[in-house]
Design an enzyme around this catalytic site. Structure first.
Site: not given
Ligand code: NAD
Length: 252
Positions: A143, A156
């Site tokens: 991130s 985080y």
């Molecule tokens: P999201 O909530 O849409 O998707 C995350 C997915 O991870 C969900 O489907 C959830 O069920 C799954 N998950 C959570 N815990 C789990 C576990 N213990 N085992 C298996 N699956 C699990 O969120 P997103 O925004 O798509 O996030 C995806 C990744 O991107 C994450 O690592 C997040 O930290 C990172 N990220 C997101 C952003 C943002 O702004 N959305 C920015 C930087 C990084």
């Protein structure tokens, strides 16, 4: 030619947001997919969408925090498709918003468990298989919070910094095989994770927009395009990097 033609790709967190969007890009680029998520329904929906786009895809419910479940996930991938070429370790959680002194041990353990330890667990079993094949490409989701401070989210921030450490270490350990290991560093991206935060504090949307020089949030597909490239042979001399996909955030 399609970027990921006939590659077998495992995506964690494949049931939502960035994981789902990446799965659909991988499908477009010719990959065969294993979609893992704690949320079985989400993973199954993504698999159905990928199949509609012409890819072979299976959904597996998996808690990436559990070593036995992750080992089984890799075994099931091999049983179904015979190999593992690409892994996108992307499952993650945001945790509660609180300053350091008010943040809780419970939140620390929850966030660091899923966002850091589980990435190591996934790499451990994926790399064991990739070593047998003498090739592989891994992308971990870090991130912009892995590249600087993240006020109100210390667990985080620490986890995402840690993901970059895991990425660099494994990249150097296995560079000669070669198994390539890279990280993608998204800016704030419009996914259910971010929507949930904005629903609680609507003013956050404007703040998120303002912090990116492009003046908007990222789209999950924009992250997926970068992951597809890093996972492909087009990036054959790229390993150990954190790739920001952030509308200019880290340029400031
Ligand atoms: P999201 O909530 O849409 O998707 C995350 C997915 O991870 C969900 O489907 C959830 O069920 C799954 N998950 C959570 N815990 C789990 C576990 N213990 N085992 C298996 N699956 C699990 O969120 P997103 O925004 O798509 O996030 C995806 C990744 O991107 C994450 O690592 C997040 O930290 C990172 N990220 C997101 C952003 C943002 O702004 N959305 C920015 C930087 C990084």
């Amino acid at each position: 030619m399609a970027l990921l033609k006939d590659k077998v790709a495992l995506i964690t967190g494949g049931g939502s947001g960035i994981g789902r969007a990446t799965a659909l890009i991988f499908a477009r680029e010719g990959a065969r997919l294993v979609l893992a998520d704690l949320n079985r329904q989400g993973a199954e929906e993504t698999a159905a969408m990928a199949e509609k786009a012409g890819a072979q895809a299976i959904a597996i419910q998996c808690d990436v925090l559990k070593a036995a479940a992750v080992e089984d996930l890799v075994n099931q991938t091999i049983k179904q498709f015979g190999r593992l070429d690409c892994a996108f370790n992307n499952a993650g959680v945001a945790g509660d918003l609180a300053r350091t002194a008010e943040s809780t041990e419970e939140c620390w353990d929850f966030v660091v468990g899923i966002d850091l330890k589980a990435v190591w667990l996934c790499m451990k079993y994926e790399i064991a298989q990739m070593l047998k094949q003498k090739s592989g490409a891994i992308v971990n989701t870090a991130s912009i919070a892995g590249l600087g401070a993240n006020p109100l989210g210390i667990a985080y921030c620490a986890s995402k910094h840690g993901v970059l450490g895991l990425t660099r270490t494994a990249a150097v350990e296995y560079a000669r095989i070669p198994i390539r290991v890279n990280a993608v560093c998204p800016g704030v991206t419009q996914t259910p994770m971010v929507d949930a935060g904005i629903a609680k504090r609507p003013k956050m949307r404007q703040t998120f927009e303002k912090i990116h020089p492009m003046g908007r949030l990222g789209r999950p597909e924009e992250i997926g395009e970068a992951v597809a490239w890093l996972s492909s042979d087009a990036a054959s001399f790229v390993t150990g990097i954190p790739l920001p996909v952030d509308g200019g955030f880290t340029a400031i």
